[in-house]
Write a protein that holds these residues in place. Structure first.
Motif, short mmCIF file in Angstrom:
data_model
loop_
_atom_site.label_atom_id
_atom_site.label_comp_id
_atom_site.label_asym_id
_atom_site.label_seq_id
_atom_site.Cartn_x
_atom_site.Cartn_y
_atom_site.Cartn_z
N LYS A 189 0.82 -1.21 0.00
CA LYS A 189 0.00 0.00 0.00
C LYS A 189 0.85 1.26 0.00
O LYS A 189 1.93 1.30 0.59
N LEU A 197 0.30 4.96 1.11
CA LEU A 197 -0.65 5.71 1.93
C LEU A 197 -0.19 7.15 2.14
O LEU A 197 0.94 7.38 2.56
N VAL A 211 2.33 13.19 4.85
CA VAL A 211 3.18 12.05 5.22
C VAL A 211 2.84 10.93 4.25
O VAL A 211 1.67 10.67 3.98
N VAL A 212 3.86 10.31 3.69
CA VAL A 212 3.64 9.21 2.75
C VAL A 212 4.44 8.00 3.20
O VAL A 212 5.65 8.10 3.45
N VAL A 213 3.77 6.86 3.35
CA VAL A 213 4.48 5.62 3.65
C VAL A 213 4.03 4.53 2.68
O VAL A 213 2.89 4.53 2.21
N ASP A 214 4.96 3.64 2.37
CA ASP A 214 4.69 2.47 1.52
C ASP A 214 4.93 1.24 2.37
O ASP A 214 5.99 1.12 2.97
N PHE A 215 3.95 0.33 2.41
CA PHE A 215 4.15 -0.83 3.28
C PHE A 215 3.47 -2.08 2.74
O PHE A 215 2.35 -2.01 2.23
#
Lengths: 107, 107
Positions: free
Chosen positions: A5, A7, A92-96
């Motif tokens: 994802k 996000l 804030v952007v995170v990839d997980f």
């Protein structure tokens, strides 16, 4: 191999035309086949201490990290990202990789 | 009436025992019937400018805002929240009704 994802949590600038951005994002995503699914939402808690001023969440799901990379580097995404970034106050952007600890009963 | 999600984005303290917290959270969620589903993940982008130092995402889905309220005010959640909050450096929490703009093909 599970989903990955991308996000984004966002606070828009006060003068941002949020509806236009939402429309642009939905259009972009609908045209990009490598995006497996897309959901978003607007905070309803209004608890500034918890939200830190962030109001919107955008969550894009991909079948693989290759699909995510291909989306991120796609010309149309980069073009949209310019418009998007100009409209936001903070992000804030995170990839997980998604770990499903409790599956939905419907799944 | 769609789902409502409770999403936490977290940066843990350096000395936090993250595995213990993940285990505690999974146990709590598995015992709370009003939590419809639970997924989490750890950022793999490692792009500090985008992640702002946040490393983990926890996403709980509820069938209704009543279920979310009942979870948030539940004794066991409050107990766990104390442990959780003690282990984190920073956190953003938003609650939002989910808008599915592009459904998963599997859905």
């Amino acid at each position: 191999m599970g989903e990955i994802k991308h996000l984004c949590m966002v606070k828009f600038k006060e003068d941002a035309v949020v509806d236009d951005i939402l429309q642009g994002m939905s259009k972009l995503v609908s045209e990009m086949d490598m995006v497996k699914s897309f959901e978003w939402g607007k905070d309803v808690s209004n608890q500034d201490m918890l939200t830190q001023g962030f109001t919107h969440v955008f969550s894009l799901a991909f079948a693989s990290s290759e699909d995510l990379t291909s989306y991120m580097s796609h010309e149309r995404h980069l073009e949209f990202a310019g418009t998007f970034m100009a409209a936001i106050d903070k992000v804030v952007v995170v990839d997980f990789p998604v770990v499903v600890a409790k599956p939905s009963p419907a799944a």
